[in-house]
Design an enzyme around this catalytic site. Structure first.
Site, PDB file in Angstrom:
ATOM      1  N   ASP A   1      14.122 -32.894  32.457  1.00 25.32           N
ATOM      2  CA  ASP A   1      14.897 -32.592  31.448  1.00 25.32           C
ATOM      3  C   ASP A   1      14.335 -31.102  30.627  1.00 25.32           C
ATOM      4  O   ASP A   1      15.152 -30.329  29.959  1.00 25.32           O
ATOM      5  CB  ASP A   1      14.894 -33.545  30.363  1.00 25.32           C
TER       6      ASP A   1
ATOM      7  N   ASP B   1      11.344 -31.979  23.403  1.00 26.73           N
ATOM      8  CA  ASP B   1      12.587 -31.938  23.299  1.00 26.73           C
ATOM      9  C   ASP B   1      13.144 -31.057  22.004  1.00 26.73           C
ATOM     10  O   ASP B   1      14.384 -31.343  21.688  1.00 26.73           O
ATOM     11  CB  ASP B   1      13.345 -33.036  23.492  1.00 26.73           C
TER      12      ASP B   1
HETATM   13  N1  GLY Z   1      15.491 -38.053  28.888  1.00 26.77           N
HETATM   14  C1  GLY Z   1      16.618 -37.682  28.192  1.00 26.77           C
HETATM   15  C2  GLY Z   1      17.831 -37.963  28.736  1.00 26.77           C
HETATM   16  O1  GLY Z   1      18.131 -39.353  28.349  1.00 26.77           O
HETATM   17  O2  GLY Z   1      18.833 -37.483  29.336  1.00 26.77           O
END
Ligand code: GLY
Length: 374
Positions: free
Chosen positions: A159, A103
């Site tokens: 994601d 991320d």
């Molecule tokens: N996994 C990241 C979110 O909560 O969208």
């Protein structure tokens, strides 16, 4: 109708939402005074940090991104200064390293990346390139970007479609195609193994890290394996749209449209997505954040295709978020309140900075600001 013509039909709503944001966000900013963390959620009308990972908490780029969004909306220096303060704080995450993950796109593309693009700050460019190199370093040449650390050697999650934008930017910024090639290899794998025939998406796929054989499909933040976590669906919708914008590869646009059709088919009359489109019928759990992310994707799809279906769906979601989920009071620092971290977690009906950021991003798009944060 062109996107511009559609957009003008909603200018009253867009201006009203912008006015409310301009009144509300000084409160949000005031409540950061004295904090030694980057806001994530709200407890007792005060900002609270992410639950773990410290400065490496994956949402820490969204607060500075909110500040840049407000700076774009108002030109007020206070927002720029706060964005830059948070960007500086994020440097400690590079030094930590152990808690970093895929991320880094969410963390740096919309903080230092936007800072560089808006101000030309060369330090911000270096930070963003460093983050891109960290993300590229997580690529498994079997065909995917590894999401998390520890035992999660073959884990990839939907994601990550949003983190790929950091790699597209890095190739554009350096002239080196490696980053884009890695992003496209991951996007190709995601289109093949995450998106189902009906357009719904898995949250997590666990691959054999040597062969890319699928070993497991856990429920992740959704209701169950094989179900459809609405925020994952929104990440797919916006993520494939952006991959198309950055590469021109038709398959990404087709995939984005397939995921959008599924999202629109599942959303109920109130236009606020359930947490999981497959959760039990009588379960009222919602996720406003999924709506805000999807609205951004739908508006970009409407620009690309001039489709009224996408445009109306995006605007209906935004109006519903404003009317049903927003707290416009001066006491509560965040805007959207009905967000859910994960179906089986305790983090239900909370505020999340990333929900507010995507709401702002969508309002900027509706006001005709075409700056692409991603
Ligand atoms: N996994 C990241 C979110 O909560 O969208």
């Amino acid at each position: 109708m062109t996107f511009e013509e559609m957009r003008l039909t909603c200018s009253d709503f867009a201006e009203q939402a912008a006015r409310r944001l301009k009144e509300k966000m000084p409160v949000a900013l005031e409540k950061t005074k004295g904090l030694d963390f980057i806001p994530y959620t709200v407890k007792d009308n005060a900002w609270a940090p992410g639950p773990f990972d410290g400065i490496c908490w994956w949402t820490n780029g969204f607060w500075p991104a909110e500040m840049w969004a407000m700076y774009r909306m108002t030109g007020e220096q206070a927002y720029r200064l706060e964005a830059e303060r948070a960007e500086n704080m994020l440097d400690a995450a590079f030094a930590d390293f152990d808690h970093l993950h895929h991320d880094v796109g969410f963390m740096w593309l919309i903080s230092s990346g936007v800072s560089f693009r808006m101000t030309g700050n060369s330090k911000s460019r270096k930070r963003t390139l460093l983050a891109a190199n960290l993300l590229a370093g997580r690529f498994n040449p079997a065909g995917f970007i590894r999401a998390w650390n520890g035992d999660c050697v073959g884990w990839a999650i939907i994601d990550c479609m949003m983190n790929l934008n950091l790699l597209y930017w890095a190739s554009d910024s350096t002239g080196d195609p490696r980053f884009r090639k890695i992003a496209m290899a991951h996007a190709d794998t995601a289109a093949k193994y995450f998106i189902r025939e009906n357009g719904s998406s898995n949250h997590i796929v666990v691959f054999d890290p040597e062969t890319l054989a699928v070993k497991e499909i856990p429920a992740g933040q959704g209701y169950a394996s094989g179900s459809s976590w609405s925020r994952g669906q929104a990440w797919a919708l916006y993520g494939f749209t952006l991959s198309f914008l950055h590469t021109g590869k038709q398959e990404y646009l087709d995939t984005a449209q397939k995921t959008a059709a599924y999202f629109i088919s599942q959303i109920q009359e109130d236009w606020i997505p359930k947490c999981d489109f497959c959760q039990p019928e009588n379960d009222p759990l919602k996720d406003a954040c999924a709506g805000a992310v999807a609205a951004c994707g739908l508006l970009e799809l409407a620009k690309l295709t001039e489709s009224r279906t996408y445009f109306d769906a995006g605007v209906n979601i935004l109006k519903a978020l404003d009317a049903q989920c927003a707290d416009w009071s001066r006491e509560y620092p965040a805007v959207l309140t009905n967000c859910t971290g994960s179906y089986h977690g305790n983090d239900h009906n909370i505020a999340m900075t990333y929900a507010d950021f995507f709401f702002m991003e969508a309002i900027l798009k509706l006001r005709g600001d075409h700056f692409l944060f991603w």
